[in-house]
Design a protein around this motif. Structure first.
Motif, mmCIF file in Angstrom:
data_model
loop_
_atom_site.group_PDB
_atom_site.id
_atom_site.type_symbol
_atom_site.label_atom_id
_atom_site.label_comp_id
_atom_site.label_asym_id
_atom_site.label_seq_id
_atom_site.Cartn_x
_atom_site.Cartn_y
_atom_site.Cartn_z
ATOM 1 N N HIS A 80 56.968 18.984 1.753
ATOM 2 C CA HIS A 80 57.949 17.821 2.679
ATOM 3 C C HIS A 80 58.131 16.550 1.771
ATOM 4 O O HIS A 80 59.001 16.107 1.792
ATOM 5 C CB HIS A 80 57.754 16.823 3.879
ATOM 6 N N ASN A 81 57.987 17.079 0.485
ATOM 7 C CA ASN A 81 58.793 17.314 -0.440
ATOM 8 C C ASN A 81 58.073 15.210 -0.930
ATOM 9 O O ASN A 81 58.793 14.410 -1.372
ATOM 10 C CB ASN A 81 59.947 16.131 -0.789
ATOM 11 N N LEU A 82 56.455 15.026 -0.330
ATOM 12 C CA LEU A 82 55.482 14.133 -0.750
ATOM 13 C C LEU A 82 54.701 14.184 -1.465
ATOM 14 O O LEU A 82 54.223 14.551 -1.929
ATOM 15 C CB LEU A 82 54.889 13.454 0.840
ATOM 16 N N PRO A 83 54.427 13.024 -2.432
ATOM 17 C CA PRO A 83 53.019 12.822 -3.136
ATOM 18 C C PRO A 83 52.194 13.586 -2.205
ATOM 19 O O PRO A 83 51.421 13.331 -1.189
ATOM 20 C CB PRO A 83 52.736 12.135 -3.313
ATOM 21 N N SER A 84 51.550 14.841 -2.964
ATOM 22 C CA SER A 84 50.126 15.645 -2.030
ATOM 23 C C SER A 84 49.055 15.197 -2.724
ATOM 24 O O SER A 84 48.319 15.755 -3.245
ATOM 25 C CB SER A 84 50.266 16.783 -2.830
ATOM 26 N N THR A 85 48.691 13.996 -1.475
ATOM 27 C CA THR A 85 47.354 13.084 -1.553
ATOM 28 C C THR A 85 46.397 13.510 -0.744
ATOM 29 O O THR A 85 45.150 13.752 -1.750
ATOM 30 C CB THR A 85 47.634 11.574 -1.706
ATOM 31 N N GLY A 86 46.896 13.993 -0.059
ATOM 32 C CA GLY A 86 45.574 14.399 1.468
ATOM 33 C C GLY A 86 45.241 13.410 1.750
ATOM 34 O O GLY A 86 44.863 12.957 3.095
ATOM 35 N N THR A 87 45.455 12.063 1.587
ATOM 36 C CA THR A 87 45.544 11.076 2.535
ATOM 37 C C THR A 87 46.387 10.842 3.693
ATOM 38 O O THR A 87 48.057 10.313 2.712
ATOM 39 C CB THR A 87 45.487 10.063 1.521
ATOM 40 N N LEU A 88 46.458 9.861 4.845
ATOM 41 C CA LEU A 88 47.492 9.768 6.012
ATOM 42 C C LEU A 88 47.949 8.502 6.050
ATOM 43 O O LEU A 88 47.140 7.646 5.992
ATOM 44 C CB LEU A 88 47.044 10.448 6.990
ATOM 45 N N ASP A 89 48.669 8.335 4.582
ATOM 46 C CA ASP A 89 49.079 6.829 4.782
ATOM 47 C C ASP A 89 50.245 6.845 5.258
ATOM 48 O O ASP A 89 50.641 7.219 6.484
ATOM 49 C CB ASP A 89 49.640 6.894 2.921
ATOM 50 N N SER A 90 50.925 5.832 5.037
ATOM 51 C CA SER A 90 52.169 5.001 6.097
ATOM 52 C C SER A 90 53.074 5.876 5.958
ATOM 53 O O SER A 90 53.937 6.996 7.002
ATOM 54 C CB SER A 90 52.587 3.855 5.681
ATOM 55 N N VAL A 91 53.408 7.013 5.158
ATOM 56 C CA VAL A 91 54.875 7.508 4.849
ATOM 57 C C VAL A 91 55.427 8.827 5.173
ATOM 58 O O VAL A 91 55.288 9.665 6.183
ATOM 59 C CB VAL A 91 55.491 7.308 3.384
ATOM 60 N N SER A 92 53.470 9.353 5.030
ATOM 61 C CA SER A 92 52.664 10.729 5.516
ATOM 62 C C SER A 92 52.994 10.310 7.195
ATOM 63 O O SER A 92 53.105 10.963 8.233
ATOM 64 C CB SER A 92 52.195 11.068 4.789
ATOM 65 N N ALA A 93 52.324 9.121 7.700
ATOM 66 C CA ALA A 93 52.116 9.544 9.336
ATOM 67 C C ALA A 93 53.371 8.981 10.211
ATOM 68 O O ALA A 93 54.007 10.318 11.120
ATOM 69 C CB ALA A 93 51.161 8.065 9.487
ATOM 70 N N GLN A 94 54.702 8.532 9.070
ATOM 71 C CA GLN A 94 55.580 8.216 9.628
ATOM 72 C C GLN A 94 56.465 9.384 9.889
ATOM 73 O O GLN A 94 56.989 9.701 11.330
ATOM 74 C CB GLN A 94 56.545 7.097 9.135
ATOM 75 N N LEU A 95 56.349 10.009 8.727
ATOM 76 C CA LEU A 95 56.972 11.398 8.371
ATOM 77 C C LEU A 95 56.553 13.335 9.664
ATOM 78 O O LEU A 95 57.324 13.151 10.755
ATOM 79 C CB LEU A 95 57.029 12.051 7.233
#
Length: 111
Positions: A80-95
């Protein structure tokens, strides 16, 4: 003691503000640590990750945020074109919520 109680409440308020960036039902970023992170937020994240086509079908919602969860989160982020960090951050969680919480239920954050 009234002063100690005030300090405790103040500390809780600051902690809540620090975590305010995460969308409910998440209250913290999820990442690999020792001991592993556990809790309802981990299980919710894992269950939603299982719904994403980029995540391996062999991924199991165990309730422990370990290396497999980080790999699933990275796969989700990359797809989904987000930084691939492996951490569920706020942007990843919202998406993750926007894409895979299709039952319409909204958690108020209060139990």
């Amino acid at each position: 003691n009234m002063f100690a109680r005030f300090i405790s409440l103040l500390a809780l308020a600051f902690w809540g503000m620090a975590q305010a960036g995460m969308p409910l039902p998440f209250t913290r970023e999820l990442y690999v640590t020792s001991p592993v992170m556990t809790g309802n937020d981990v299980l919710i994240a894992q269950t939603l990750l299982q719904r994403d086509s980029a995540v391996s079908k062999s991924f199991v919602a165990s309730g422990d945020y370990a290396n497999d969860s980080a790999a699933a989160t990275s796969a989700f982020q990359e797809a989904h074109n987000l930084p691939s960090t492996g951490t569920l951050d706020s942007v990843s969680a919202q998406l993750l919520l926007d894409l895979h919480s299709d039952d319409g239920y909204t958690d108020s954050g209060f139990t």
